[in-house]
Design an enzyme around this catalytic site. Structure first.
Site, PDB file in Angstrom:
ATOM      1  N   SER A 162       0.788  -1.302   0.085  1.00  0.00           N
ATOM      2  CA  SER A 162       0.006   0.098  -0.055  1.00  0.00           C
ATOM      3  C   SER A 162       0.673   1.321  -0.004  1.00  0.00           C
ATOM      4  O   SER A 162       1.876   1.576  -0.766  1.00  0.00           O
ATOM      5  CB  SER A 162      -1.001  -0.108   1.261  1.00  0.00           C
ATOM      6  OG  SER A 162      -1.972   1.063   1.096  1.00  0.00           O
ATOM      7  N   THR A 163       0.813   2.025   1.041  1.00  0.00           N
ATOM      8  CA  THR A 163       1.563   3.187   1.072  1.00  0.00           C
ATOM      9  C   THR A 163       3.014   2.996   0.995  1.00  0.00           C
ATOM     10  O   THR A 163       3.620   2.511   1.834  1.00  0.00           O
ATOM     11  CB  THR A 163       1.154   4.112   2.264  1.00  0.00           C
ATOM     12  OG1 THR A 163      -0.081   4.258   2.442  1.00  0.00           O
ATOM     13  CG2 THR A 163       1.865   5.402   2.320  1.00  0.00           C
ATOM     14  N   HIS A 188      -2.486  -1.191  -3.496  1.00  0.00           N
ATOM     15  CA  HIS A 188      -3.885  -0.124  -3.358  1.00  0.00           C
ATOM     16  C   HIS A 188      -3.553   1.074  -4.238  1.00  0.00           C
ATOM     17  O   HIS A 188      -2.719   1.912  -4.002  1.00  0.00           O
ATOM     18  CB  HIS A 188      -3.949   0.137  -2.007  1.00  0.00           C
ATOM     19  CG  HIS A 188      -4.056  -0.748  -0.793  1.00  0.00           C
ATOM     20  ND1 HIS A 188      -3.838  -0.719   0.522  1.00  0.00           N
ATOM     21  CD2 HIS A 188      -4.773  -1.990  -1.120  1.00  0.00           C
ATOM     22  CE1 HIS A 188      -4.196  -1.716   0.843  1.00  0.00           C
ATOM     23  NE2 HIS A 188      -4.824  -2.622   0.021  1.00  0.00           N
ATOM     24  N   MET A 281      -0.024   1.138   5.329  1.00  0.00           N
ATOM     25  CA  MET A 281      -0.732   1.565   6.617  1.00  0.00           C
ATOM     26  C   MET A 281      -1.850   0.574   6.619  1.00  0.00           C
ATOM     27  O   MET A 281      -2.572  -0.029   5.604  1.00  0.00           O
ATOM     28  CB  MET A 281      -1.450   2.911   6.336  1.00  0.00           C
ATOM     29  CG  MET A 281      -2.246   3.274   7.611  1.00  0.00           C
ATOM     30  SD  MET A 281      -1.344   3.468   9.278  1.00  0.00           S
ATOM     31  CE  MET A 281      -0.275   4.779   8.953  1.00  0.00           C
ATOM     32  N   ASP A 284      -4.400  -4.791   6.066  1.00  0.00           N
ATOM     33  CA  ASP A 284      -4.777  -5.481   4.727  1.00  0.00           C
ATOM     34  C   ASP A 284      -3.507  -6.352   4.291  1.00  0.00           C
ATOM     35  O   ASP A 284      -2.201  -6.016   4.077  1.00  0.00           O
ATOM     36  CB  ASP A 284      -5.204  -4.733   3.603  1.00  0.00           C
ATOM     37  CG  ASP A 284      -5.738  -5.346   2.404  1.00  0.00           C
ATOM     38  OD1 ASP A 284      -6.233  -6.387   2.614  1.00  0.00           O
ATOM     39  OD2 ASP A 284      -5.443  -5.042   1.245  1.00  0.00           O
TER      40      ASP A 284
END
Length: 342
Positions: A162-163, A188, A281, A284
Site C-alpha cells: 500500500s503506502t 492499493h 498503512m 490488509d
C-alpha cells in the site's frame, strides 16, 4: 492533541477551496494556508512549517514534480500529490511523495467534498506519520540472484503493498528474471492508474508486467497487477493457474484487497506459493499472509527500517504470519531462495 498542520498547493482556487473544506472537516487536521504555485508554497513552508503538504502536479511556472525535486533535499516534508489520470504521479512518488489521490471527475461539488473527506483526509493523516528523511535510501535494485533457475509452472509468487508500495514493488520486481514463476500483485491504487503503473514497470523490468484481466494464465516471467477497482483472485483451471478479477465490496478497507488475493493463494496454491507483504498503512494482507503460512507456503514481511509505513507488515509479523522479516533490498533474492527449496 496538536492538530496536523496542512499546506494546500493548487492553482485551481475552486478545487483548493473544496480541499480546504474537506480537510477542515476533520478535527485532527488544520489547513494553515493555500498556495497557488510552488513559489508561494516555498515561502509558506518557511513561514508555517507545515506537517504535510498537498501538491497538484500540473501547475504554471513550475510543475509539482520539479518542485518536489528541489524541495525535498532542503526541506523534507510529507507530500500527498493530487493528480489527474497521468503517469506523472509515479515520477512524483519516485521524487519522494508519500502518496496520491486522483482528481475527481464527473462529480458534483457535494460528491467531491465527500470524496476528499474520505480519501484526502485519510492519506494526509497517514503521510503525517512518515519520516520522509528516511525515504531517500540507497537501494540495490536488480541485485544479482544466485539461485538455480526456477522455471516451475506449478509455483506462484504473490506480492501485496500500500503506502510506499509503488517504489517498493518496483525494487522487488526489478530483481526478478524471466524464470520467476507467475506472479500476482495487489497494490492499493485507483482504477486507471494501475494500468499505467503496470505499463511503466513493463518498460523498466526484464519480466513482462501487465494489468490483470480475468482469464489471464500465470506463466514464468509474467507479473499481473490487480486492477484498481477489482479484487484479484488466484484460481486453478486444470493444470494451470489463472486469475479472476471481479468488482466487490471492500475487504480489510480496500478494493483491490491484499487479503482477498492472499486468501485465494492459500486455498489454491498452498505450499506451492511464496508471498511477501510490503510497506503500507493498516492491516490488509496480514490475515491472508497467515493463511498462506498455515497452508505451508513461504512468507516474507518487509522490515520496519526499510518501510515507508510499517503498518501492514507489522500486523502480519505480530500475528505470526511472517516467516522471514527482511529489508526491501533483500526480498527479491529471498523469494528466489525460497522458490529454489520447493
Amino acid at each position: 492533541m496538536r492538530k496536523i498542520r496542512v499546506l494546500v498547493v493548487d492553482d485551481s482556487m475552486m478545487f483548493a477551496d473544496l480541499m480546504v473544506k474537506g480537510l477542515s472537516s476533520d478535527p485532527a487536521l488544520e489547513v494553515v494556508d493555500v498556495a497557488a504555485n510552488p513559489f508561494e508554497a516555498r515561502d509558506m513552508i518557511l513561514k508555517y512549517r507545515p506537517d504535510v503538504m498537498t501538491l497538484d502536479i500540473e501547475m504554471p511556472r513550475m510543475d509539482g514534480i520539479e518542485f518536489m525535486q528541489r524541495l525535498m533535499p532542503q526541506y523534507p516534508i510529507p507530500v500527498v500529490m493530487v493528480s489527474s489520470l497521468s503517469d506523472k504521479v509515479f515520477d512524483a512518488l519516485k521524487a519522494g511523495a508519500v502518496d496520491f489521490i486522483s482528481k475527481p471527475v464527473n462529480m458534483t461539488k457535494d460528491e467531491i467534498l465527500s470524496y476528499l473527506q474520505r480519501e484526502l483526509c485519510t492519506k494526509v493523516k497517514i503521510a503525517s506519520t512518515v519520516d520522509v528523511s528516511r525515504m531517500k535510501r540507497v537501494t540495490s535494485r536488480g541485485s544479482s540472484v544466485t539461485a538455480d533457475n526456477i522455471n516451475k509452472k506449478d509455483l506462484v509468487v504473490a506480492l501485496g503493498a500500500s503506502t510506499g508500495g509503488t517504489e517498493a514493488l518496483c525494487e522487488v520486481i526489478m530483481g526478478f528474471r524471466n524464470d520467476i514463476p507467475g506472479t500476482i500483485v495487489t497494490q492499493h491504487m485507483p482504477p486507471g492508474f494501475t494500468k499505467m503503473y503496470a505499463d511503466r514497470l513493463n518498460n523498466q523490468c526484464s519480466v513482462t508486467v501487465k494489468e490483470a484481466q480475468t482469464g489471464d494464465v500465470l506463466s514464468p516471467g509474467l507479473v499481473l497487477i490487480a486492477p484498481g477497482d477489482k479484487h484479484l483472485r488466484l484460481v486453478k483451471n486444470g493444470e494451470h493457474f489463472q486469475v479472476e478479477c471481479k468488482a466487490g465490496p471492500k475487504v480489510s478497507g480496500h478494493c483491490p484487497s491484499v487479503d482477498v488475493m492472499f486468501d485465494s493463494v492459500a486455498r489454491v496454491a498452498g505450499n506451492r506459493a511464496v508471498a511477501a507483504l510490503l510497506t503500507g498503512m493498516g492491516k490488509d494482507g496480514a490475515d491472508g499472509l497467515l493463511e498462506i503460512r498455515k497452508a505451508g507456503g513461504h512468507t516474507i514481511g518487509q522490515d520496519e527500517a526499510s518501510c515507508v509505513v510499517y503498518g501492514m507488515p507489522k500486523v502480519a509479523y505480530d500475528i505470526g504470519a511472517v516467516e522471514h522479516q527482511l529489508p526491501l533490498s533483500a526480498i527479491a533474492h529471498k523469494i528466489y531462495t525460497e522458490l529454489g527449496s520447493m
